[in-house]
Motif scaffolding. Structure first.
Motif, PDB file in Angstrom:
ATOM      1  N   GLU A 174       0.823  -1.211   0.000  1.00  0.00           N
ATOM      2  CA  GLU A 174       0.000   0.000   0.000  1.00  0.00           C
ATOM      3  C   GLU A 174       0.856   1.259   0.000  1.00  0.00           C
ATOM      4  N   LEU A 175       1.961   1.249   0.738  1.00  0.00           N
ATOM      5  CA  LEU A 175       2.862   2.397   0.747  1.00  0.00           C
ATOM      6  C   LEU A 175       3.432   2.652  -0.645  1.00  0.00           C
ATOM      7  N   LEU A 176       4.002   1.613  -1.251  1.00  0.00           N
ATOM      8  CA  LEU A 176       4.624   1.780  -2.568  1.00  0.00           C
ATOM      9  C   LEU A 176       3.596   2.054  -3.653  1.00  0.00           C
ATOM     10  N   GLN A 177       2.446   1.378  -3.603  1.00  0.00           N
ATOM     11  CA  GLN A 177       1.388   1.614  -4.593  1.00  0.00           C
ATOM     12  C   GLN A 177       0.902   3.050  -4.512  1.00  0.00           C
ATOM     13  N   GLY A 178       0.712   3.538  -3.297  1.00  0.00           N
ATOM     14  CA  GLY A 178       0.250   4.913  -3.123  1.00  0.00           C
ATOM     15  C   GLY A 178       1.243   5.923  -3.684  1.00  0.00           C
ATOM     16  N   LEU A 179       2.514   5.716  -3.400  1.00  0.00           N
ATOM     17  CA  LEU A 179       3.543   6.631  -3.907  1.00  0.00           C
ATOM     18  C   LEU A 179       3.658   6.541  -5.427  1.00  0.00           C
ATOM     19  N   ALA A 180       3.593   5.325  -5.944  1.00  0.00           N
ATOM     20  CA  ALA A 180       3.676   5.150  -7.394  1.00  0.00           C
ATOM     21  C   ALA A 180       2.497   5.811  -8.090  1.00  0.00           C
ATOM     22  N   GLU A 181       1.311   5.571  -7.569  1.00  0.00           N
ATOM     23  CA  GLU A 181       0.100   6.125  -8.184  1.00  0.00           C
ATOM     24  C   GLU A 181       0.084   7.647  -8.101  1.00  0.00           C
ATOM     25  N   LEU A 182       0.448   8.196  -6.961  1.00  0.00           N
ATOM     26  CA  LEU A 182       0.508   9.646  -6.793  1.00  0.00           C
ATOM     27  C   LEU A 182       1.432  10.267  -7.837  1.00  0.00           C
ATOM     28  N   ASN A 183       2.620   9.712  -7.976  1.00  0.00           N
ATOM     29  CA  ASN A 183       3.565  10.251  -8.945  1.00  0.00           C
ATOM     30  C   ASN A 183       3.081  10.071 -10.374  1.00  0.00           C
ATOM     31  N   SER A 184       2.460   8.940 -10.660  1.00  0.00           N
ATOM     32  CA  SER A 184       1.936   8.700 -12.001  1.00  0.00           C
ATOM     33  C   SER A 184       0.873   9.734 -12.358  1.00  0.00           C
ATOM     34  N   ARG A 185      -0.045   9.975 -11.446  1.00  0.00           N
ATOM     35  CA  ARG A 185      -1.123  10.936 -11.709  1.00  0.00           C
ATOM     36  C   ARG A 185      -0.619  12.371 -11.803  1.00  0.00           C
ATOM     37  N   GLN A 186       0.530  12.654 -11.210  1.00  0.00           N
ATOM     38  CA  GLN A 186       1.127  13.985 -11.299  1.00  0.00           C
ATOM     39  C   GLN A 186       2.050  14.123 -12.507  1.00  0.00           C
ATOM     40  N   GLY A 187       2.126  13.084 -13.328  1.00  0.00           N
ATOM     41  CA  GLY A 187       2.969  13.130 -14.517  1.00  0.00           C
ATOM     42  C   GLY A 187       4.442  12.944 -14.223  1.00  0.00           C
ATOM     43  N   LYS A 188       4.777  12.464 -13.053  1.00  0.00           N
ATOM     44  CA  LYS A 188       6.172  12.217 -12.663  1.00  0.00           C
ATOM     45  C   LYS A 188       6.499  10.753 -12.940  1.00  0.00           C
ATOM     46  N   THR A 189       6.635  10.450 -14.221  1.00  0.00           N
ATOM     47  CA  THR A 189       6.777   9.071 -14.676  1.00  0.00           C
ATOM     48  C   THR A 189       8.011   8.393 -14.100  1.00  0.00           C
ATOM     49  N   ALA A 190       9.144   9.083 -14.049  1.00  0.00           N
ATOM     50  CA  ALA A 190      10.370   8.468 -13.531  1.00  0.00           C
ATOM     51  C   ALA A 190      10.214   8.083 -12.061  1.00  0.00           C
ATOM     52  N   GLU A 191       9.585   8.942 -11.277  1.00  0.00           N
ATOM     53  CA  GLU A 191       9.364   8.626  -9.865  1.00  0.00           C
ATOM     54  C   GLU A 191       8.382   7.465  -9.722  1.00  0.00           C
ATOM     55  N   ALA A 192       7.322   7.488 -10.510  1.00  0.00           N
ATOM     56  CA  ALA A 192       6.351   6.393 -10.471  1.00  0.00           C
ATOM     57  C   ALA A 192       7.026   5.081 -10.845  1.00  0.00           C
ATOM     58  N   GLU A 193       7.858   5.119 -11.860  1.00  0.00           N
ATOM     59  CA  GLU A 193       8.555   3.905 -12.297  1.00  0.00           C
ATOM     60  C   GLU A 193       9.468   3.369 -11.201  1.00  0.00           C
ATOM     61  N   LYS A 194      10.084   4.251 -10.440  1.00  0.00           N
ATOM     62  CA  LYS A 194      10.946   3.825  -9.329  1.00  0.00           C
ATOM     63  C   LYS A 194      10.132   3.005  -8.327  1.00  0.00           C
ATOM     64  N   TYR A 195       8.977   3.507  -7.942  1.00  0.00           N
ATOM     65  CA  TYR A 195       8.166   2.804  -6.946  1.00  0.00           C
ATOM     66  C   TYR A 195       7.524   1.538  -7.514  1.00  0.00           C
ATOM     67  N   TYR A 196       7.034   1.605  -8.751  1.00  0.00           N
ATOM     68  CA  TYR A 196       6.486   0.392  -9.359  1.00  0.00           C
ATOM     69  C   TYR A 196       7.568  -0.663  -9.538  1.00  0.00           C
ATOM     70  N   GLY A 197       8.794  -0.235  -9.840  1.00  0.00           N
ATOM     71  CA  GLY A 197       9.911  -1.171  -9.934  1.00  0.00           C
ATOM     72  C   GLY A 197      10.214  -1.820  -8.591  1.00  0.00           C
ATOM     73  N   MET A 198      10.129  -1.041  -7.529  1.00  0.00           N
ATOM     74  CA  MET A 198      10.330  -1.596  -6.184  1.00  0.00           C
ATOM     75  C   MET A 198       9.259  -2.627  -5.872  1.00  0.00           C
ATOM     76  N   ILE A 199       8.034  -2.336  -6.274  1.00  0.00           N
ATOM     77  CA  ILE A 199       6.945  -3.299  -6.060  1.00  0.00           C
ATOM     78  C   ILE A 199       7.264  -4.597  -6.781  1.00  0.00           C
ATOM     79  N   GLN A 200       7.688  -4.491  -8.029  1.00  0.00           N
ATOM     80  CA  GLN A 200       7.967  -5.692  -8.802  1.00  0.00           C
ATOM     81  C   GLN A 200       9.100  -6.522  -8.201  1.00  0.00           C
ATOM     82  N   SER A 201      10.099  -5.865  -7.649  1.00  0.00           N
ATOM     83  CA  SER A 201      11.223  -6.624  -7.090  1.00  0.00           C
ATOM     84  C   SER A 201      10.983  -7.096  -5.661  1.00  0.00           C
ATOM     85  N   MET A 202      10.257  -6.332  -4.877  1.00  0.00           N
ATOM     86  CA  MET A 202      10.072  -6.674  -3.461  1.00  0.00           C
ATOM     87  C   MET A 202       8.805  -7.478  -3.181  1.00  0.00           C
ATOM     88  N   LEU A 203       7.847  -7.429  -4.095  1.00  0.00           N
ATOM     89  CA  LEU A 203       6.553  -8.086  -3.872  1.00  0.00           C
ATOM     90  C   LEU A 203       6.192  -9.019  -5.025  1.00  0.00           C
TER      91      LEU A 203
END
Length: 80
Positions: free
Chosen positions: A19-48
């Motif tokens: 939930e922490l990483l999804q929230g941060l990823a989604e927030l950044n994605s909706r704000q158009g901060k694709t690189a930041e969103a990708e960082k968090y989504y990448g963490m989700i993919q590797s850690m979960l």
């Protein structure tokens, strides 16, 4: 919140971490901060790996566009 927990992410439950990483990823994605969103989504993919969180991250990685609202709600305890 991320900065406070960054050194202890491995101690969080799957749900809390997801939930922490999804929230941060989604927030950044909706704000158009694709690189930041990708960082968090990448963490989700590797850690979960193998979780619903990782599946959502994989969907986002395909388009790099905000996920539909139905795919951003809490997984498990708050789901209908």
């Amino acid at each position: 919140m991320f900065e406070l927990q960054q050194g202890q992410l491995e101690k969080l439950s799957q749900h809390s971490l997801g939930e922490l990483l999804q929230g941060l990823a989604e927030l950044n994605s909706r704000q158009g901060k694709t690189a930041e969103a990708e960082k968090y989504y990448g963490m989700i993919q590797s850690m979960l790996k193998g979780t619903d969180y990782a599946a959502r991250a994989g969907e986002w990685m395909k388009t790099k566009e905000p996920l539909p609202q139905a795919q951003t709600s809490c997984i498990s305890c708050h789901s209908n």
